[in-house]
Design an enzyme around this catalytic site. Structure first.
Site, PDB file in Angstrom:
ATOM      1  N   THR A  19      -6.280 -38.125   2.261  1.00 32.69           N
ATOM      2  CA  THR A  19      -6.194 -36.668   2.290  1.00 32.69           C
ATOM      3  C   THR A  19      -7.405 -36.003   2.957  1.00 32.69           C
ATOM      4  O   THR A  19      -7.275 -35.351   3.987  1.00 32.69           O
ATOM      5  CB  THR A  19      -6.017 -36.136   0.858  1.00 32.69           C
ATOM      6  OG1 THR A  19      -4.828 -36.697   0.305  1.00 32.69           O
ATOM      7  CG2 THR A  19      -5.930 -34.622   0.841  1.00 32.69           C
ATOM      8  N   ASN A  40     -11.805 -39.980   0.250  1.00 29.47           N
ATOM      9  CA  ASN A  40     -11.536 -38.871  -0.665  1.00 29.47           C
ATOM     10  C   ASN A  40     -12.630 -38.711  -1.702  1.00 29.47           C
ATOM     11  O   ASN A  40     -12.776 -37.640  -2.300  1.00 29.47           O
ATOM     12  CB  ASN A  40     -10.211 -39.094  -1.397  1.00 29.47           C
ATOM     13  CG  ASN A  40      -9.010 -38.735  -0.551  1.00 29.47           C
ATOM     14  OD1 ASN A  40      -9.133 -38.125   0.503  1.00 29.47           O
ATOM     15  ND2 ASN A  40      -7.828 -39.122  -1.010  1.00 29.47           N
ATOM     16  N   HIS A 297      -0.499 -44.004   0.226  1.00 31.06           N
ATOM     17  CA  HIS A 297      -0.873 -43.886   1.635  1.00 31.06           C
ATOM     18  C   HIS A 297      -2.259 -44.473   1.795  1.00 31.06           C
ATOM     19  O   HIS A 297      -2.831 -45.009   0.844  1.00 31.06           O
ATOM     20  CB  HIS A 297      -0.816 -42.427   2.097  1.00 31.06           C
ATOM     21  CG  HIS A 297      -1.555 -41.482   1.210  1.00 31.06           C
ATOM     22  ND1 HIS A 297      -2.900 -41.229   1.329  1.00 31.06           N
ATOM     23  CD2 HIS A 297      -1.136 -40.734   0.151  1.00 31.06           C
ATOM     24  CE1 HIS A 297      -3.278 -40.370   0.408  1.00 31.06           C
ATOM     25  NE2 HIS A 297      -2.238 -40.048  -0.336  1.00 31.06           N
TER      26      HIS A 297
END
Length: 386
Positions: A19, A40, A297
């Site tokens: 992300t 992240n 992911h």
């Protein structure tokens, strides 16, 4: 949006497909190894501190490490910008912050459709009453539901429908505020999602590797999807690498200097001497098998499941155009062009996405173009007067 504007067959995110790193690529135009937001989580290999995603959002030094995102570049050139929940959008860069920003709370409910609409209404006020020229708007779905239930689950498909309704609401509010002729809207995302092979007979479990011991490790960043970093104790790099290199057929372990250059990831001081990733569908378990997501992911960005969407509509964009796949690094140059600002040094090319625009759609006068970028797990609203 595809009918009224531009659609890409797909967009390839940066590697590592997480992300924060991928979001920062969108607003800097840089590969991850060049912008430095490599994970992240904030981590420090000396102090051993590791902070979760939400805490990391407020660590200025993690984000402000040399790269200038588009909010700051635009403001330095006379525009006003806003960030609503966008990762990296609520800290200062070289002493400057976005004109307006909102940061999600640690217990934020990503699924509340009523709140989504309220957020859209807030952004509309920013554009109409506060005179912002660029707003980045983030929604944490369908990512959150995809993690919990898996990308092919009925729950995630229902969430995609909720996202679609919200895009419809956003477009209707743009029209009702009289912005359809002056606002360019980009909808994209940071990464895709793959089904986790939770019941596979060949799970990647460090605690079961026969020739490996955590006693040889000074610092570890594991149990975060399909990626990992290790700092071996002094003098033990060769030993640890030898133990892991062929420890599992689904695990790909590299010395930092040997990591595939095509990923544009490893050449940053924050990357540890050993790093790794696993095959699509497989996550990396460290000391214990503690990862229970059904969707994940962070995999190789060449994997089809990691590809994501790109839609754009507004006065500057052509209608009914489908373009070939492109890398996410190029979105930044497009946004700078629409805003009429000079970009910072970056890895993208304006020529990649310039054909999506009407000829002459570049800003010719200082009429302060406006742009809204919205991301489903990142959305961008570029308000732009052509």
């Amino acid at each position: 949006m595809a009918r009224d504007g531009v659609k890409a067959r797909y967009m390839t995110p940066a590697f590592v497909t997480m992300t924060s790193p991928c979001h920062f690529t969108l607003v800097t135009g840089k590969y991850i190894e060049n912008h430095g937001v490599v994970h992240n989580m904030f981590y420090n290999t000396t102090s051993k501190v590791k902070l979760p995603y939400h805490a990391t959002l407020g660590i200025q030094s993690w984000w402000d490490n040399g790269s200038i995102p588009i909010w700051i570049t635009a403001q330095r050139q006379g525009l006003k910008t806003g960030s609503f929940f966008y990762p990296g959008g609520n800290v200062t860069y070289q002493g400057m912050a976005a004109t307006l920003s909102r940061k999600e709370g640690i217990l934020h409910n990503y699924k509340d459709e009523k709140e989504w609409r309220a957020n859209v209404d807030t952004v509309m006020r920013w554009l109409t009453e506060e005179g912002l020229d660029l707003v980045t708007l983030y929604f944490g779905e369908p990512d959150s539901t995809g993690h919990k239930f898996g990308p092919e689950s009925p729950e995630r498909k229902a969430m995609v429908e909720q996202v679609d309704r919200t895009v419809g609401y956003l477009r209707s509010r743009i029209a009702s505020h009289g912005l359809a002729g002056s606002l360019n809207l980009i909808i994209t995302s940071d990464h895709g999602m793959a089904t986790v092979r939770k019941n596979a007979s060949d799970l990647v479990e460090f605690h079961k590797f026969p020739n490996f011991t955590f006693k040889d490790i000074e610092f570890e960043l594991l149990d975060y999807g399909p990626n990992g970093m290790l700092l071996p104790k002094e003098g033990l790099l060769d030993k640890v690498y030898a133990a892991l290199r062929h420890a599992h057929p689904r695990l790909h372990v590299y010395r930092k200097e040997d990591f595939p250059a095509s990923f544009h990831y490893a050449s940053h001081p924050r990357i540890t001497p050993l790093l790794m990733y696993s095959d699509p569908g497989y996550v990396i378990h460290g000391r214990l098998s503690v990862q229970f997501n059904n969707g994940e992911h962070g995999f190789d960005n060449k994997s089809p499941d990691m590809k994501t969407i790109f839609r754009a509509v507004g006065p500057s964009f052509k209608k009914g155009l489908e373009v070939e796949p492109f890398d996410s690094i190029h979105v930044y140059e497009l946004m700078c062009h629409l805003l009429g600002i000079k970009p910072e040094a970056n890895d993208g090319r304006l020529s990649t996405l310039l054909p999506t625009l009407h000829s002459g759609s570049a800003v010719q006068t200082r009429c302060w173009p406006r742009l809204l970028m919205g991301l489903l797990v990142a959305w961008m609203l570029l308000a732009t007067t052509p």
